[in-house]
Design an enzyme around this catalytic site. Structure first.
Site, mmCIF file in Angstrom:
data_model
loop_
_atom_site.group_PDB
_atom_site.id
_atom_site.type_symbol
_atom_site.label_atom_id
_atom_site.label_comp_id
_atom_site.label_asym_id
_atom_site.label_seq_id
_atom_site.Cartn_x
_atom_site.Cartn_y
_atom_site.Cartn_z
ATOM 1 N NE ARG A 35 8.459 -13.582 6.189
ATOM 2 C CZ ARG A 35 9.313 -12.795 5.559
ATOM 3 N NH1 ARG A 35 10.540 -13.180 5.324
ATOM 4 N NH2 ARG A 35 8.925 -11.609 5.152
ATOM 5 C CE LYS A 196 12.331 7.674 -0.390
ATOM 6 N NZ LYS A 196 13.273 6.909 -1.194
ATOM 7 N N GLY A 352 3.709 -2.651 5.049
ATOM 8 C CA GLY A 352 4.683 -1.613 5.419
ATOM 9 C C GLY A 352 5.062 -1.759 6.870
ATOM 10 N N GLY A 375 5.476 -6.647 0.141
ATOM 11 C CA GLY A 375 5.325 -6.284 -1.269
ATOM 12 C C GLY A 375 4.064 -6.853 -1.890
HETATM 13 P P1 AMP Z 1 7.159 2.487 4.859
HETATM 14 O O1 AMP Z 1 8.087 1.320 4.777
HETATM 15 O O2 AMP Z 1 6.927 3.184 3.569
HETATM 16 O O3 AMP Z 1 5.889 2.155 5.584
HETATM 17 O O4 AMP Z 1 7.940 3.608 5.706
HETATM 18 C C1 AMP Z 1 8.225 3.404 7.042
HETATM 19 C C2 AMP Z 1 9.294 4.356 7.508
HETATM 20 O O5 AMP Z 1 8.868 5.687 7.358
HETATM 21 C C3 AMP Z 1 9.596 4.168 8.973
HETATM 22 O O6 AMP Z 1 10.881 3.648 9.108
HETATM 23 C C4 AMP Z 1 9.471 5.554 9.552
HETATM 24 O O7 AMP Z 1 10.533 5.872 10.432
HETATM 25 C C5 AMP Z 1 9.526 6.457 8.346
HETATM 26 N N1 AMP Z 1 8.846 7.733 8.578
HETATM 27 C C6 AMP Z 1 7.604 7.948 9.001
HETATM 28 N N2 AMP Z 1 7.351 9.243 9.174
HETATM 29 C C7 AMP Z 1 8.488 9.919 8.846
HETATM 30 C C8 AMP Z 1 8.863 11.299 8.837
HETATM 31 N N3 AMP Z 1 8.003 12.235 9.205
HETATM 32 N N4 AMP Z 1 10.103 11.599 8.458
HETATM 33 C C9 AMP Z 1 10.973 10.628 8.093
HETATM 34 N N5 AMP Z 1 10.675 9.316 8.072
HETATM 35 C C10 AMP Z 1 9.435 8.950 8.450
#
Ligand code: AMP
Length: 393
Positions: A35, A196, A352, A375
């Site tokens: 950063r 999610k 993400g 974010g």
């Molecule tokens: P995000 O911050 O929404 O991009 O989510 C990232 C997180 O989603 C990472 O830490 C991954 O380990 C998790 N993730 C990705 N695929 C899966 C899955 N099939 N089951 C559980 N967690 C997952």
């Protein structure tokens, strides 16, 4: 909006809102200085044009003044990176800070104490913002990671300046988003993954107006598959989002967007790197098993779509890439994005864990742009006007 190169900085003081909210290791050392590095071009530019810089940032979420969240800890690192002396003010407003700033000479740099030592910062307090604005003649915001926050230093204070602009980093972020959102070269593909559906649903809905292809992977895919009647075993899914998946699918059909869901997955009998592993159809995952990565058939299908794309957005991993046993899908996507980029595609990664993933695979220099705002990037992709950017107009 003015560009930084339209501003005459000579003998002027610029208040530069930077994002120096860096992480520290257990020994109290900066564990990732990206950063600070990201803000260097703006600081160096202002110095080279005969201006002086008043750097201001937040660090963590302090409740009042706490010594361990003092920005003074950053001085040696900034001095090393800038190869120049950096002054420090142990407050960000008040008489002493005002006199230190007014004594600042051409080419000098001063760092103010943590803005969030005052709750007026996050409350977007007008009189606090006015006091900050009194320190300088020009306002530059280079903290993309906080532009979605309406805080005193990120938004409120901008109105007290006639001369204001985004810094080089923020300008690049705005330009990259524009390249994706306004008349992108097709085929345009969004790869959306991560844990999610709920955190990305508004992004997906907004991107349907922009993209030709929507690839859905990661944990969020299982809610879509469940909604299609699939058996997903113990894979993660969000019961209250099934309806949203239907809405996305019919909206995509109306807008002629091709939606690609995984066909097969690498499933395990436990959420660990050491569990049993097998590649199976995503619609037939047995009880006791959970999908933790996309499978080989899906990888080849997704690779083809990505490498044939001319504009790519990648947001969120395809699986639990943090565990080596389930990193293959995310690695393959990262490589395909890099391959498409080398053939002339524009690729934007951000919002993400895909940023962490691309860095893990050391492919960060082989994509067009990596956003620095988690974010902020997500809110931009949702089509929101960010307060910190609006304030510069
Ligand atoms: P995000 O911050 O929404 O991009 O989510 C990232 C997180 O989603 C990472 O830490 C991954 O380990 C998790 N993730 C990705 N695929 C899966 C899955 N099939 N089951 C559980 N967690 C997952």
């Amino acid at each position: 909006m003015k560009s930084i190169n339209q501003i005459d900085f000579s003998e002027k003081k610029a208040f530069v809102r930077v994002d120096f909210n860096v992480p520290f290791d257990d020994a109290g050392r900066i564990s990732d200085n990206s950063r600070i590095v990201a803000a260097l071009p703006t600081i160096k530019y202002i110095m080279s044009r005969g201006g002086s810089c008043i750097l201001a940032s937040h660090l963590g979420r302090p409740k009042g003044k706490t010594k361990d969240l003092s920005l003074s800890k950053l001085i040696p690192e900034i001095e090393k990176l800038l190869s120049t002396k950096v002054l420090f003010s142990d407050d960000c407003i008040g008489e002493k800070t005002e006199s230190q700033c007014s004594d600042l000479k051409q080419g000098e740099v001063i760092l103010l104490e943590n803005l969030r030592f005052y709750e007026e910062e996050t409350n977007a307090d007008e009189s606090f913002a006015k006091k900050l604005s009194n320190l300088a003649e020009i306002y530059v915001n280079d903290a993309y990671g906080t532009t979605h926050r309406e805080h005193a230093s990120t938004a409120t204070m901008a109105k007290f300046f006639d001369i204001k602009s985004p810094g080089i980093l923020l300008e690049n972020e705005i330009r990259s988003l524009k390249k994706l959102m306004d008349n992108p070269t097709g085929p345009v593909t969004a790869i959306i993954g991560g844990a999610k559906v709920s955190s990305k649903i508004s992004v997906i809905a907004n991107m349907l107006d922009v993209v030709d292809n929507l690839i859905i992977g990661g944990g969020m895919a299982y809610t879509f598959i469940k909604n299609n009647g699939g058996a997903i075993g113990d894979s993660i899914f969000e019961k209250d989002k099934l309806n949203d998946c239907s809405k996305i699918m019919s909206l995509a059909e109306q807008k002629n967007v091709n939606v690609f869901l995984p066909e097969d997955v690498v499933a395990s009998n436990e959420f660990s790197n050491e569990g049993l592993k097998k590649a199976i159809n995503i619609y037939n995952i047995p009880k006791g098993w959970q999908g933790l990565d996309i499978g080989p058939l899906t990888i080849s299908k997704f690779e083809k779509i990505v490498t044939e794309s001319k504009t790519i957005l990648w947001n969120g991993p395809m699986g639990v890439f943090e565990m080596p046993a389930f990193e293959q899908g995310t690695l393959a996507i990262a490589k395909s994005v890099a391959k498409a980029t080398s053939s002339g595609a524009f690729s934007l990664i951000g919002g993400g864990d895909s940023v962490a993933a691309i860095k893990k695979f050391n492919l960060q220099d082989e994509v067009s742009f990596i956003s620095t705002g988690g974010g902020a990037m997500l809110e931009s992709l949702e089509g929101k006007i960010l307060p910190g950017i609006k304030a510069l107009k």
